[in-house]
Design a protein around this motif. Structure first.
Motif, short mmCIF file in Angstrom:
data_model
loop_
_atom_site.label_atom_id
_atom_site.label_comp_id
_atom_site.label_asym_id
_atom_site.label_seq_id
_atom_site.Cartn_x
_atom_site.Cartn_y
_atom_site.Cartn_z
N LEU A 67 33.59 -1.91 -6.39
CA LEU A 67 32.22 -1.98 -6.20
C LEU A 67 32.01 -2.35 -4.64
O LEU A 67 32.82 -2.68 -4.00
CB LEU A 67 31.83 -3.32 -7.02
CG LEU A 67 31.68 -3.07 -8.38
CD1 LEU A 67 31.69 -4.27 -9.26
CD2 LEU A 67 30.72 -1.91 -8.89
N ILE A 68 30.85 -1.99 -4.28
CA ILE A 68 30.51 -2.30 -2.68
C ILE A 68 30.55 -3.84 -2.49
O ILE A 68 30.86 -4.19 -1.40
CB ILE A 68 29.24 -1.70 -2.55
CG1 ILE A 68 29.18 -1.46 -0.91
CG2 ILE A 68 28.11 -2.46 -3.04
CD1 ILE A 68 28.19 -0.11 -0.42
N THR A 69 30.29 -4.48 -3.41
CA THR A 69 30.31 -6.08 -3.35
C THR A 69 31.63 -6.57 -3.31
O THR A 69 31.93 -7.88 -3.07
CB THR A 69 29.68 -6.60 -4.61
OG1 THR A 69 30.10 -6.15 -5.75
CG2 THR A 69 28.17 -6.59 -4.68
N THR A 83 37.30 -5.06 -7.55
CA THR A 83 37.58 -3.61 -8.34
C THR A 83 37.62 -3.66 -9.54
O THR A 83 37.90 -4.91 -10.21
CB THR A 83 39.35 -3.54 -7.61
OG1 THR A 83 39.10 -3.27 -6.28
CG2 THR A 83 39.64 -2.26 -8.37
N VAL A 84 37.04 -2.94 -10.21
CA VAL A 84 36.73 -3.02 -11.81
C VAL A 84 37.25 -1.62 -12.30
O VAL A 84 37.44 -0.69 -11.76
CB VAL A 84 35.09 -3.26 -11.99
CG1 VAL A 84 34.72 -4.38 -11.60
CG2 VAL A 84 34.57 -2.01 -11.30
N PRO A 128 42.11 -7.07 -6.09
CA PRO A 128 41.45 -8.45 -6.76
C PRO A 128 40.27 -7.93 -7.47
O PRO A 128 39.51 -6.99 -7.04
CB PRO A 128 40.82 -9.12 -5.05
CG PRO A 128 41.79 -8.61 -4.36
CD PRO A 128 42.09 -7.25 -4.74
N GLY A 129 39.76 -8.39 -8.52
CA GLY A 129 38.85 -8.17 -9.44
C GLY A 129 38.70 -9.03 -10.72
O GLY A 129 39.48 -10.06 -10.73
N PRO A 130 37.72 -8.92 -11.62
CA PRO A 130 37.61 -9.74 -12.72
C PRO A 130 38.52 -9.55 -13.68
O PRO A 130 38.59 -8.79 -14.51
CB PRO A 130 36.21 -9.64 -13.20
CG PRO A 130 35.76 -7.95 -12.66
CD PRO A 130 36.59 -7.84 -11.63
N ALA A 131 39.50 -10.38 -13.80
CA ALA A 131 40.92 -10.14 -14.41
C ALA A 131 40.59 -10.14 -15.88
O ALA A 131 40.88 -9.22 -16.79
CB ALA A 131 41.99 -11.21 -14.36
N ALA A 132 39.50 -11.09 -16.30
CA ALA A 132 39.24 -11.04 -17.87
C ALA A 132 38.41 -10.00 -18.42
O ALA A 132 38.72 -9.61 -19.50
CB ALA A 132 38.23 -12.36 -17.97
N LEU A 133 37.95 -9.31 -17.54
CA LEU A 133 37.17 -7.87 -17.45
C LEU A 133 38.17 -6.82 -17.69
O LEU A 133 37.98 -5.96 -18.36
CB LEU A 133 36.16 -7.76 -17.00
CG LEU A 133 34.65 -8.60 -17.23
CD1 LEU A 133 33.56 -8.22 -16.16
CD2 LEU A 133 34.09 -8.01 -18.60
#
Lengths: 453, 118
Positions: free
Chosen positions: A239-241, A244-245, A339-344
């Motif tokens: 994501l630009i923010t 990584t998803v 790096p990213g939201p691991a739970a998701l």
């Protein structure tokens, strides 16, 4: 966006008003040269070589889609989406070689479409087709027709994949059933593959049931959809923010490339499709089934089943598909190393995918010689959920598509499409997704031009 | 040899084979729609004693992939004479050109077919 929509609609209203007048003048035939060339090739080879083709280009812009580091489809996309040449060559009385060479050119900025290649050329399929019934000279009225196909073939699953060219459809955009589950192609994404084709063999038996209809069975063995990683839909985007998803964009990334022959495991996939077309009406209905292991060890299975229907009158059409997939997958693995939201991002364990659509079109107005020119109105509703276990999934959404098609010259059509997507369970959307511009409602406008010969 | 070269060589070989002189394996191809099956049956019965006859039901195009029409034309065009039963085959195979073709609308047209073939 609204300005664009108003302009596009005004263009089509103007077209409708002017059409009867323009028909009175001698009309140009830009595709006539291609048609003549194709006919001369067929004639000079005694009908043994038949070529045909189509091309389409579009202008597409979204509003409300999240922005990624390497892709922002909220900016205009200009693409020569597909330019295809089909060649069917009779090698003998019963043996046919068939291929499609497909080209795509992206004129948008690379940071808009996210496509790595500006120009992509691929042989979408290439196979030999042997007419066994004819070679054996058996009575096809009594036993039906039987043919065998081998090579890289269009996977016979549901209806859209075998009928994907835009001149066979009334909308440029694909239904979610084809885009996400029976993976055809996704124009806004990296264009590494075209239709859903795979290496394998297929047997086709068709039987005329008395005077009532045609029964058709296609049974195929192919390498199958696959993933080299621990998740079937393990691809990711930044994501630009920053984070990584996993977009969880269905099975789009699980097809083999056009020049890939090897399988990732020893387990072949089985595909079956059974259809029936009654002679009394322009209808065909069918059911499809797919099963095969997707992981490298061949221990985790993907199975899919679905049905389709097409009712195709000259001045109106009604189409639909439904597909459900069951995916075996180990839970709790995060395939994203950045790096990213691991739970998701972590895998959910076994899950289901589901999609369906219904599409209707009507031609209220025809004009010109033999009423060959027309304006058509189209409406489609579709729904998709690519993971029923995920906490948040951007491809758990429904969509309304409205379209206008103007057949204004011989074998040339213009289309305008408007879409409204609505993401389900948006309350669970992570903050970085929303910060990257991701809305619950996504709008899309597209103008396209389609020609064929 | 990479895959692109292999395919180009394959296509070239295919073209060479395809350009070889035509050898008609079939005398007549009856092309019909399912709704005209009774006419096709009668024509086939009347013509089979003197000619090698094959049939193609254009409703099969509904089940075929998107270049099904081209494949059907490739198959049908190899006959000495293509017989189109009523209007539907012409609509389904729009744009196809056959070197020797006749349109019929009933099983009484056996004479015209025989004459065209001879």
């Amino acid at each position: 966006m609204k300005k664009f929509r108003r302009k596009s609609l005004a263009l089509f209203v103007l077209a409708g008003v002017m059409a009867p007048y323009s028909a009175q003048a001698a009309e140009p035939d830009p595709m006539g040269g291609f048609t003549k060339l194709a006919k001369s090739i067929s004639k000079s080879t005694n009908g043994k070589v038949n070529v045909s083709g189509y091309m389409n280009g579009h202008y597409m812009v979204h509003d409300g889609a999240p922005k990624f580091v390497d892709k922002n489809i909220n900016k205009p996309l200009y693409q020569l989406r597909e330019a295809s040449i089909f060649a069917d060559v009779s090698l003998s009385d019963n043996l046919l070689f068939s291929t499609e060479m497909e080209t795509s050119v992206d004129f948008s900025a690379k940071s808009t479409s996210g496509r790595d290649d500006r120009v992509k050329v691929a042989f979408n399929y290439y196979y030999f087709d042997f007419d066994l019934a004819s070679a054996a000279d058996w009575d096809t009225d009594a036993y039906g027709n039987l043919s065998i196909r081998a090579g890289r073939l269009l996977v016979p699953f549901l209806s859209y994949n075998e009928n994907k060219p835009s001149f066979k459809q009334v909308l440029m955009s694909q239904p979610f059933t084809a885009q996400m589950l029976s993976p055809v192609n996704n124009v806004a994404a990296s264009f590494n593959r075209f239709g859903w084709t795979d290496v394998g063999a297929s047997v086709n038996w068709s039987y005329i049931v008395g005077d009532s209809g045609l029964f058709d069975v296609k049974l195929s063995i192919i390498n199958g959809l696959f993933s080299e990683g621990p998740a079937l839909d393990g691809n990711s985007a930044q994501l630009i923010t920053g984070p990584t998803v996993r977009p969880r964009d269905g099975l789009f990334a699980n097809k083999s490339d056009w020049d890939q022959f090897s399988d990732n495991n020893s387990n072949k996939a089985i595909v079956a499709k059974v259809s029936y077309a009654p002679f009394s009406m322009p209808l065909d209905v069918g059911v499809s089934y797919y099963t095969g292991a997707w992981d490298n060890s061949g221990s985790q299975n993907l199975s899919m089943y679905g049905f389709h229907m097409n009712y195709l009158e000259k001045n109106w059409t009604l189409k639909g598909e439904y597909v459900k997939a069951n995916v075996e997958q180990v839970a709790g693995i995060n395939p994203v190393t950045a790096p990213g939201p691991a739970a998701l991002n972590q895998t959910t364990g076994n899950y289901n995918m589901m999609s369906w659509y219904v599409e209707g079109s009507v031609i209220p107005f025809r004009y010109g010689d033999e009423d060959a020119r027309f304006l058509r109105m189209i409406a489609r509703y579709d729904d998709v959920d690519t993971n029923n276990q995920a906490m948040f999934n951007p491809f758990d959404r429904s969509r309304v598509t409205l379209g206008l098609e103007w057949g204004f010259l011989n074998n040339i059509r213009a289309r305008y499409e408007w879409q409204s997507h609505s993401i389900d369970n948006f309350a669970n959307a992570p903050a970085p997704f929303i910060a990257a511009g991701g809305d619950q409602k996504i709008k899309m406008n597209m103008l396209s031009l389609i020609s064929y010969f | 040899m990479n895959i692109t070269r292999k395919i180009i060589v394959g296509l070239a070989l295919s073209a060479l084979l395809a350009l070889s002189p035509a050898a008609y394996a079939v005398d007549i191809y009856l092309v019909y729609a399912g709704s005209d099956k009774p006419i096709q049956k009668e024509l086939k019965a009347a013509l089979s004693s003197n000619f090698q006859v094959k049939s193609y039901n254009v409703d099969m195009l509904a089940m075929a992939d998107y270049s099904g029409k081209q494949k059907a034309i490739s198959k049908i065009a190899k006959a000495k004479l293509v017989v189109l039963v009523n209007n539907k085959p012409e609509e389904a195979l729009e744009g196809a050109e056959f070197s020797n073709v006749i349109s019929v609308d009933s099983a009484d047209d056996v004479g015209a077919i025989t004459e065209k073939l001879n």
